[in-house]
Design a protein around this motif. Structure first.
Motif, PDB file in Angstrom:
ATOM      1  N   LYS A   1     -28.965 -54.472   6.790  1.00  0.00           N
ATOM      2  CA  LYS A   1     -27.913 -54.161   7.758  1.00  0.00           C
ATOM      3  C   LYS A   1     -27.380 -55.411   8.449  1.00  0.00           C
ATOM      4  N   VAL A   2     -28.181 -56.486   8.433  1.00  0.00           N
ATOM      5  CA  VAL A   2     -27.758 -57.698   9.143  1.00  0.00           C
ATOM      6  C   VAL A   2     -27.743 -58.928   8.241  1.00  0.00           C
ATOM      7  N   HIS A   3     -28.457 -58.886   7.121  1.00  0.00           N
ATOM      8  CA  HIS A   3     -28.544 -60.034   6.212  1.00  0.00           C
ATOM      9  C   HIS A   3     -27.620 -59.788   5.018  1.00  0.00           C
ATOM     10  N   PRO A   4     -26.877 -60.803   4.590  1.00  0.00           N
ATOM     11  CA  PRO A   4     -25.873 -60.585   3.539  1.00  0.00           C
ATOM     12  C   PRO A   4     -26.428 -60.295   2.151  1.00  0.00           C
TER      13      PRO A   4
ATOM     14  N   CYS B   1     -32.971 -61.545  13.167  1.00  0.00           N
ATOM     15  CA  CYS B   1     -31.659 -61.285  13.774  1.00  0.00           C
ATOM     16  C   CYS B   1     -31.266 -62.403  14.729  1.00  0.00           C
TER      17      CYS B   1
ATOM     18  N   ARG C   1     -22.418 -57.329  12.422  1.00  0.00           N
ATOM     19  CA  ARG C   1     -22.702 -56.482  11.260  1.00  0.00           C
ATOM     20  C   ARG C   1     -23.210 -55.105  11.689  1.00  0.00           C
TER      21      ARG C   1
ATOM     22  N   GLU D   1     -24.247 -63.611  12.980  1.00  0.00           N
ATOM     23  CA  GLU D   1     -23.368 -62.482  12.686  1.00  0.00           C
ATOM     24  C   GLU D   1     -24.087 -61.140  12.714  1.00  0.00           C
ATOM     25  N   ALA D   2     -25.374 -61.138  13.094  1.00  0.00           N
ATOM     26  CA  ALA D   2     -26.172 -59.912  13.028  1.00  0.00           C
ATOM     27  C   ALA D   2     -25.583 -58.795  13.888  1.00  0.00           C
TER      28      ALA D   2
ATOM     29  N   GLU E   1     -20.313 -53.115  13.031  1.00  0.00           N
ATOM     30  CA  GLU E   1     -19.452 -52.679  11.929  1.00  0.00           C
ATOM     31  C   GLU E   1     -20.073 -51.480  11.211  1.00  0.00           C
ATOM     32  N   PHE E   2     -21.387 -51.537  10.996  1.00  0.00           N
ATOM     33  CA  PHE E   2     -22.059 -50.416  10.336  1.00  0.00           C
ATOM     34  C   PHE E   2     -21.949 -49.148  11.183  1.00  0.00           C
TER      35      PHE E   2
END
Length: 282
Positions: free
Chosen positions: A154-157, A257, A266, A262-263, A269-270
């Motif tokens: 959810k936070v890592h690309p 995180c 993200r 950007e965590a 956004e989710f």
């Protein structure tokens, strides 16, 4: 060392010593029975660990004592006042309650360990900086790896969960290294599969930094871990319970995180997409 739990004192006593697998087994057994350890005979400890009595003697010598009596004398001297062997108050609880209470003690021990946040913070930076990030956990630890991977994604690309062994395991490590991976986080729980030890050795050969959550600092995976943070499992039921390793995994996620600027974006956004899709009922 006053104010710390018996298990924490034992962990500190064992740290820094290069122990054989048999000696690690003895150490782990003592940590699991930390309150009783100062009162066990060498025969009782050997039976508890499933080793020979001479192995217990060699274990004490490896720790720097003249023999097991000297080790036991030391443990009794540092034991808190009023400590004694036997069941005591535990006898008032049934086996299910005792299993829960043992897990509570594991969590207390983890809280003591986290009083020094530096290892977790270092792990968080390593995991945040690895793109892709490998998450390894086989057999009993596969659920820990999948749970970590679910939230990390959810936070890592780019999160790649390795929860199945076999001949493809090294191939997937190779592919991640070619894509730029620099770190692997491993969840290692008993009984420790040989494939996990082999995979960690291979990961280090390929230049990955290995961060491991294991049931003990003396687990077989320790030799191939650059940073190992222990979290004990409960052994009071037919199958081990892993509340402390699961919580430590969430702590590592939090630290990761902190290393991903950007965590938060993200996550927001989710949440927005989930609301738009009606993904959750509550």
């Amino acid at each position: 060392m006053s104010g710390s739990s018996p298990a924490a004192r034992l962990q500190r006593l064992f740290e820094g010593h290069r122990l054989t697998p048999t000696q690690r087994r003895i150490a782990h057994s003592m940590v699991r029975r930390a309150a009783d350890a100062p009162f066990l005979s060498s025969v009782e400890l050997a039976e508890l660990a499933g080793v020979s009595q001479p192995s217990v003697t060699r274990f004490a010598v490896a720790l720097g004592f003249d023999g097991y009596p000297a080790l036991r004398k030391h443990l009794r001297e540092v034991a808190p006042a009023g400590a004694a062997g036997g069941g005591g108050a535990e006898e008032r609880f049934n086996e299910y309650q005792q299993a829960v209470r043992a897990e509570i003690e594991n969590l207390r021990h983890l809280a003591e360990l986290l009083a020094d946040p530096a290892p977790v913070e270092r792990a968080g930076r390593l995991l945040a900086g690895s793109k892709p990030l490998l998450v390894l956990g086989l057999r009993a630890a596969s659920s820990q790896a999948r749970g970590f991977g679910y939230f990390a994604a959810k936070v890592h690309p780019d999160v790649r969960v390795l929860d199945e062994g076999g001949s493809m395991l090294h191939d997937r490590i190779d592919a991640a290294v070619r894509a730029g991976a620099t770190a692997l986080v491993c969840f290692a729980l008993p009984r420790h599969p040989r494939e996990v030890v082999d995979a960690l050795a291979y990961a280090q050969e390929r230049g990955l930094t290995v961060v491991t959550v294991a049931d003990s600092a003396f687990a077989p995976v320790a030799e191939h871990s650059d940073l190992l943070i222990p979290a004990a499992v409960g052994t009071g039921l037919a199958f081990d319970t892993a509340c402390a390793p699961m919580l430590l995994g969430r702590v590592l996620l939090e630290a990761m995180c902190d290393g991903l600027p950007e965590a938060q974006a993200r996550l927001e956004e989710f949440d927005a997409r989930a609301a738009a899709r009606g993904l959750f009922v509550g």
